[in-house]
Every structure is written in structure tokens, then in C-alpha cells.
Design an enzyme around this catalytic site. Structure first.
Site, PDB file in Angstrom:
ATOM      1  CD  GLU A  49      34.351 -17.920  37.267  1.00  0.00           C
ATOM      2  OE1 GLU A  49      33.201 -17.627  37.680  1.00  0.00           O
ATOM      3  OE2 GLU A  49      35.393 -17.490  37.794  1.00  0.00           O
ATOM      4  CG  PHE A 111      42.825 -19.244  49.150  1.00  0.00           C
ATOM      5  CD1 PHE A 111      41.666 -18.831  49.805  1.00  0.00           C
ATOM      6  CD2 PHE A 111      43.183 -18.592  47.975  1.00  0.00           C
ATOM      7  CE1 PHE A 111      40.900 -17.782  49.310  1.00  0.00           C
ATOM      8  CE2 PHE A 111      42.416 -17.549  47.472  1.00  0.00           C
ATOM      9  CZ  PHE A 111      41.267 -17.136  48.143  1.00  0.00           C
ATOM     10  CD  GLN A 112      40.243 -18.751  45.039  1.00  0.00           C
ATOM     11  OE1 GLN A 112      41.131 -18.741  44.197  1.00  0.00           O
ATOM     12  NE2 GLN A 112      39.257 -17.862  45.052  1.00  0.00           N
ATOM     13  CE  LYS A 161      50.012 -19.771  41.205  1.00  0.00           C
ATOM     14  NZ  LYS A 161      49.564 -18.813  42.216  1.00  0.00           N
ATOM     15  CG  MET A 472       7.474 -24.271  30.831  1.00  0.00           C
ATOM     16  SD  MET A 472       6.143 -24.436  29.618  1.00  0.00           S
ATOM     17  CE  MET A 472       7.086 -24.618  28.100  1.00  0.00           C
TER      18      MET A 472
HETATM   19  C1  LIG Z   1      18.473 -22.826  36.063  1.00  0.00           C
HETATM   20  C2  LIG Z   1      17.039 -23.208  36.020  1.00  0.00           C
HETATM   21  N1  LIG Z   1      16.245 -23.011  37.095  1.00  0.00           N
HETATM   22  C3  LIG Z   1      14.933 -23.345  37.045  1.00  0.00           C
HETATM   23  C4  LIG Z   1      14.388 -23.904  35.921  1.00  0.00           C
HETATM   24  C5  LIG Z   1      12.918 -24.308  35.875  1.00  0.00           C
HETATM   25  N2  LIG Z   1      12.205 -23.523  34.856  1.00  0.00           N
HETATM   26  C6  LIG Z   1      11.938 -24.013  33.625  1.00  0.00           C
HETATM   27  S1  LIG Z   1      11.160 -22.917  32.652  1.00  0.00           S
HETATM   28  C7  LIG Z   1      11.110 -21.769  33.860  1.00  0.00           C
HETATM   29  C8  LIG Z   1      10.477 -20.426  33.634  1.00  0.00           C
HETATM   30  C9  LIG Z   1      11.240 -19.583  32.692  1.00  0.00           C
HETATM   31  O1  LIG Z   1      10.743 -18.271  32.739  1.00  0.00           O
HETATM   32  P1  LIG Z   1      11.220 -17.184  31.711  1.00  0.00           P
HETATM   33  O2  LIG Z   1      12.699 -17.188  31.599  1.00  0.00           O
HETATM   34  O3  LIG Z   1      10.608 -15.879  32.072  1.00  0.00           O
HETATM   35  O4  LIG Z   1      10.670 -17.717  30.318  1.00  0.00           O
HETATM   36  P2  LIG Z   1       9.149 -17.985  29.843  1.00  0.00           P
HETATM   37  O5  LIG Z   1       8.782 -19.367  30.244  1.00  0.00           O
HETATM   38  O6  LIG Z   1       8.280 -16.955  30.507  1.00  0.00           O
HETATM   39  O7  LIG Z   1       9.200 -17.823  28.374  1.00  0.00           O
HETATM   40  C10 LIG Z   1      11.710 -22.261  35.031  1.00  0.00           C
HETATM   41  C11 LIG Z   1      11.814 -21.506  36.314  1.00  0.00           C
HETATM   42  C12 LIG Z   1      15.268 -24.119  34.835  1.00  0.00           C
HETATM   43  N3  LIG Z   1      14.856 -24.697  33.693  1.00  0.00           N
HETATM   44  N4  LIG Z   1      16.568 -23.737  34.901  1.00  0.00           N
END
Ligand SMILES: Cc1ncc(C[n+]2csc(CCOP(=O)(O)OP(=O)(O)O)c2C)c(N)n1
Length: 561
Positions: A49, A111-112, A161, A472
Site C-alpha cells: 500500500e 479483526f483488522q 463496511k 548519503m
Molecule cells: C525511509 C527512510 N529511511 C531512512 C532514511 C535515511 N536516509 C537518508 S539518505 C539514506 C541513504 C540512501 O541510500 P541510497 O538509496 O543507496 O542512495 P544514495 O545516497 O547512495 O544515492 C538514508 C538511509 C530515509 N531518508 N528514508
């Protein structure tokens, strides 16, 4: 006309212009799924979803229409939550419809059963719980009106529902009149006049163009204002495309990974004109030292944004397009030659460093790939991204000339947004090239939607920038945690085989030459295509304003000699 609640739901959705919904069925929404078969609405069966909410969001951002997501109660509804929060942070108009247990079971841990209106209260613009069929038409009318008017945002409708099964008289209501909700259009004229006075006095003005420019459709007004007053335009991440990147007055992106000349201009400005933006911490840096010499005019439709992060001299609460049309005749043609020359000097310095960003040293850098995608698509594709380094490089190196081409999660920064939002965007733009530029980490968060792309034949090109890291986070650990890499190394699947398992053609590229071949392959192959680019593992995004630093205290691109 007497109809079941489920029929009334679809009668109403069709009247709101809904042609496609993204959803996943289950017990509490089954009557609605059954009735759906009799209406001219295309249902896209997602695989989770969260994907439905992001697809509805991508559809909304690419078309300006309201996107619709559908799910069952309990876990179906809670799986929507990340997508709703993402849409809320970026003011994207979506309507989420969730099934709920029958009204006489509510509160009994049926449920749910989950209190989804409670859970989503802080992340929706408004939400509704419907317990009887005769409420449905009015609520749908109001939900769409609220989602798209004023500052747009997500609205959730939770339908018991029994309300779907029972019958009621169907009459579709007229334009809703909601007490306490009247989105403003014109700002107070005395404030508009005061703004014109500040503009006339300014020597070093800068416009800060945000997502509100696109939301209000004020691109022409922004352009005309900037040209008439000779004011350079800095854009937020979500404001990119509001003025063409190649326009001489464009300063590109501001903020944490904005260009140095852009951030310098903001810090040196004597007047900031904030158009439909909200002074997010990622664009201001240290608030205490932010644009210290600038007076500030803030045009914003949402009064709660005024003085929220930055105190302003003249707030103009209203619809940006309307306010700019009121303001434009009051301003004199401007001439800021000295100021624009100063900015041009800073720009030159950046251009020198830029050349260093993609050296021809035989290695494959992410910036190469994005630059090549930009050239290959003539800068005219719809580009969606996940969150991370690739997102910032896409913002920096895919120079957006047009509005509504860059679809990215700015406020929430939701990894996993890229591919599903691209699929949603495709449903609203079937003749346009659509690229999802994603990280190897983020892609895996919603990769199940490859099945949706394959089943729908969505003409979406997926470019994974695979650096085998959560890039990042790794960069922050490199810069601010003494290179102590913790929880960022990814052992990835074979992405090409993965795509092929879904019946999606795929290619891997590891060199510059292979990049061109891969892009050509993706372009020639109809339907979804996955490209994996194996890029340098430890590239960093420059410039960078460390969290809490002054906006012009940037770590610049290194000059390699
Ligand atoms: C759902 C979620 N979990 C954690 C983060 C924290 N976060 C920000 S950037 C990043 C790394 C992203 O890695 P990747 O998708 O490989 O992209 P890159 O930075 O290597 O281009 C993380 C873990 C986030 N923004 N969103």
C-alpha cells in the site's frame, strides 16, 4: 436514485474526474472493490500500500489532479501512512480511501480494526470516518475540495463496511461551503503596496522560489516579475523548474546542497522575496545568521507558515499567482547590474569546480550518469528520485527547463518514493519519457512495485545508481563521524536478474561507453526497463552546508589539479 454506499462512492469519484486508482483489496473494502467493476475507473493493483500512496502522489504532482489510493482497514491502512506523510510534507493533493470494520464493531478490537483516522490526524490536511451510506457523497465532494484547494494536501476517508453495503438516496452535492475554511486569494492591498516600496529600495534582491510557484501555476508571473525587476531567482529542491535552469536570472538550487553562488547571493542580499516556500532548515542553515542584511517579503497561502522559521517584514497571505498579478503593476523596472555581475563572478568560480565533478579518468561517477541521462533525454523527461546522494545530484545535474518534471520527496525525504511515484506519473503522462533515478538502498524499499510496472506495462525507465552504500549516510559518517562507517554497507542482489525475474528487460553499465549503450537500450525498449549503473563507491555531494552551519559556510567541491 437509491444506490449502495459502494456505488455512491464510485459515482462520486467518477464525478470528481477520477480515471485511475492505485490500491490493494481486503475484507473491509470488498464491497467497494465489487462495485468498482461497474465504473470506468482503471484500478492499478500495487504490491504494497505504500506504493499506492506514492503512485497517487506521483500522479498528482505530474498532472496537478488529485491522486487516489485505496486500501483495506488495519495493516492495509497503516501501510499507507508513510505515503500520506510524504504527501503532507510536500503539499501534494491525494485522497486515500480505506475500508473500516462495521460501525457496531468499532472499539471492540475487531479483526483488522485500527484507528486510522486517529493515526493519520497529524499527517492529513483533513480526515473523515463514515459510518452510514448517506454521508458518502458529501464527504467525497469535501475531501477532493480540501485536497486540491488552498495549500493542497492529503485527505483520508475511512468508510465502515456497513456504510458500503447499506443503501441511500444518491444526489451529488454542489461546491462545498466549509465553515472556517476559506483559502485566501488576494493579499491585503496595503501590504502589497508596502512590498512594492521595499522592492523599489532594494539593491541586492533575491527571489526564493518554492513549490508554491508550481502549486499555484505562477511560472509566468515569476518569470515576468524576475525579468521586470531584474531579480535573480534561487529555487528550493521542490521549486526546481519554476524558472528554466538556463534562464540568465536562474541561480539554481539553494540550501544544503545548493550552489555556492546561490547561497552566497542569499546571504549577501538586502531583500529576500520568498514565493511559496517555507524556510525549511535544509534551505536556511543556521537561522540566527540567515540572510542577516535582508529585509524579507513572504508570499504564502498558508498563514501558519508566516514567521514560523524566519520573521519577515511584509507577509502577503494569498495565492501566489494572484498576489504576483496584483504586485507586478506596482513595481518599477529594476536595474541591478552591479549585483548581477557580482553573482556572475561567483558563478564562474563554480563552473571551474564543476568541471572537476566529472573528470574523464576512466571511472564512472554518478554525476556522469545523471549528466548523460539529462543530455540523452534533452532535459525534458519527468524525473523522479528516491532520497540520498543521487537525489541531490539529480537536482544539480539534470537541469530542469520545465515545471512539473522533477518529482521527489523533499519534506519527508522518503526512501522508496522514486519508482512508485514514476509509475503514478506515467499514468498521467503516457506520452512523456519518465525516469526514476534511484539509489540501491531506496530502490529496495519498494522494489516489489517492479511487478506493478510489469503488469501495467508502465513505460518507466529505472536507473539504479549502485554504490553499494547508503551513500548519503556514508557521506555524513565520512565528514562528521571520522569515517566510522556504521550500518551503511549494502550487499545487493543482482539487480539485472531481479528485473528479469519480473519480465523486465535490464542492463548493467560499468563504464562511460556502457552508459550510452544502456540509455539507448532503455529508450528503444518499450515498457519498463531497469538499468543498473555501478558507480564509484565513495563519491560525495558538494557543496555541502553542514547541519546548523551558516548558509555560506559550505564545504566546496575539491579542485583536483
Ligand atoms: C525511509 C527512510 N529511511 C531512512 C532514511 C535515511 N536516509 C537518508 S539518505 C539514506 C541513504 C540512501 O541510500 P541510497 O538509496 O543507496 O542512495 P544514495 O545516497 O547512495 O544515492 C538514508 C538511509 C530515509 N531518508 N528514508
Amino acid at each position: 436514485m437509491v444506490k449502495s454506499g459502494a456505488e455512491i462512492l464510485w459515482e462520486s469519484l467518477v464525478r470528481e474526474g477520477v480515471e485511475v486508482v492505485f490500491g490493494y483489496p481486503g475484507g473491509a473494502i470488498m464491497p467497494a472493490y465489487d462495485a468498482m467493476l461497474n465504473y470506468p475507473v482503471h484500478h492499478v493493483l500495487v504490491r504494497h500500500e505504500q506504493g499506492a500512496a506514492h503512485m497517487a502522489d506521483g500522479y498528482a504532482r505530474a498532472t496537478g489532479k488529485v491522486g487516489v489510493a485505496l486500501s483495506t482497514s488495519g495493516p492495509g491502512a497503516t501501510n499507507l501512512v508513510t505515503g500520506i506523510a510524504t504527501a503532507a510534507m510536500d503539499s501534494s493533493p491525494i485522497v486515500c480511501i480505506t475500508g473500516q470494520v462495521a460501525v457496531d464493531l468499532i472499539g471492540g478490537d475487531a479483526f483488522q480494526e485500527t484507528d486510522v483516522t486517529g493515526i493519520t490526524l497529524p499527517i492529513t490536511k483533513h480526515n473523515f470516518l463514515i459510518s452510514s451510506a448517506d454521508e458518502i457523497a458529501q464527504v467525497v465532494r469535501e475531501a477532493f475540495y480540501i485536497a486540491r484547494s488552498g495549500r493542497p494536501g492529503p485527505v483520508l476517508i475511512d468508510i465502515c463496511k456497513n456504510a458500503q453495503v447499506e443503501t441511500a438516496e444518491f444526489v451529488y452535492p454542489g461546491e462545498p461551503q466549509l465553515r472556517g475554511y476559506q483559502p485566501p486569494r488576494h493579499a491585503a492591498m496595503k501590504d502589497v503596496q508596502r512590498a512594492a516600496e521595499l522592492i523599489a529600495e532594494a539593491e541586492r534582491p533575491v527571489i526564493l522560489a518554492g513549490h508554491g510557484v508550481l502549486k499555484s501555476g505562477a511560472m509566468k508571473e515569476l518569470h515576468d516579475f524576475a525579468v521586470k525587476t531584474q531579480t535573480p531567482v534561487a529555487m528550493t529542491l521542490l521549486g526546481l523548474g519554476s524558472l528554466p535552469a538556463s534562464h540568465p536570472l536562474s541561480l539554481g538550487m539553494m540550501g544544503m546542497h545548493g550552489e555556492a553562488y546561490c547561497n552566497n547571493a542569499i546571504q549577501q542580499a538586502d531583500l529576500l522575496l520568498a514565493f511559496g516556500m517555507r524556510f525549511d532548515d535544509r534551505v536556511t542553515g543556521n537561522l540566527r545568521t540567515y540572510a542577516p542584511r535582508a529585509r524579507k517579503i513572504h508570499v504564502e497561502i498558508d498563514p501558519t507558515e508566516i514567521h514560523k522559521n524566519v520573521r519577515v517584514d511584509v507577509p502577503l497571505v494569498g495565492d501566489l499567482k494572484t498576489v504576483l498579478n496584483d504586485l507586478l503593476p506596482l513595481v518599477e523596472p529594476g536595474d541591478h547590474e552591479e549585483w548581477l555581475e557580482k553573482i556572475a563572478e561567483w558563478k564562474d568560480d563554480t563552473r571551474q569546480r564543476d568541471i572537476q565533478a566529472w573528470p574523464e579518468d576512466g571511472l564512472l561517477y554518478s554525476s556522469h550518469v545523471i549528466r548523460d541521462i539529462w543530455k540523452f533525454t534533452d532535459g525534458d523527461a519527468i524525473v523522479t528520485t528516491d532520497v540520498g546522494q543521487h537525489q541531490m545530484w539529480a537536482a544539480q545535474y539534470y537541469h530542469f527547463e520545465q515545471p512539473y518534471r522533477f518529482i521527489t520527496s523533499g519534506g519527508a525525504g522518503t526512501m522508496g518514493f522514486g519508482m512508485p511515484s514514476a509509475i503514478g506519473a506515467w499514468f498521467g503522462n503516457k506520452d512523456r519519457e519518465i525516469w526514476a533515478i534511484v539509489g540501491d538502498g531506496g530502490f529496495q524499499m519498494t522494489q516489489a512495485e517492479l511487478a506493478t510496472a510489469a503488469q501495467e506495462g508502465a513505460n518507466v525507465k529505472i536507473a539504479i545508481l549502485n554504490n553499494s552504500y547508503l551513500g548519503m549516510v556514508r557521506q555524513w559518517q565520512e565528514f562528521f563521524f571520522e569515517k566510522r562507517y556504521s550500518g551503511v554497507s549494502l550487499q545487493n542482489p543482482d539487480f539485472v536478474k531481479l528485473a528479469e525475474a519480473y519480465g523486465i528487460p535490464a542492463r548493467r553499465a560499468e563504464t562511460r561507453e556502457e552508459v550510452s549503450d544502456a540509455l539507448e537500450f532503455a529508450h528503444k525498449t518499450p515498457g519498463p526497463v531497469l538499468l543498473e549503473f555501478v558507480v564509484e563507491m565513495e563519491e560525495a555531494v558538494f557543496p555541502m552546508v553542514p547541519t546548523g552551519a551558516d548558509l555560506d559556510d559550505m564545504i566546496r567541491r575539491p579542485v583536483r589539479r
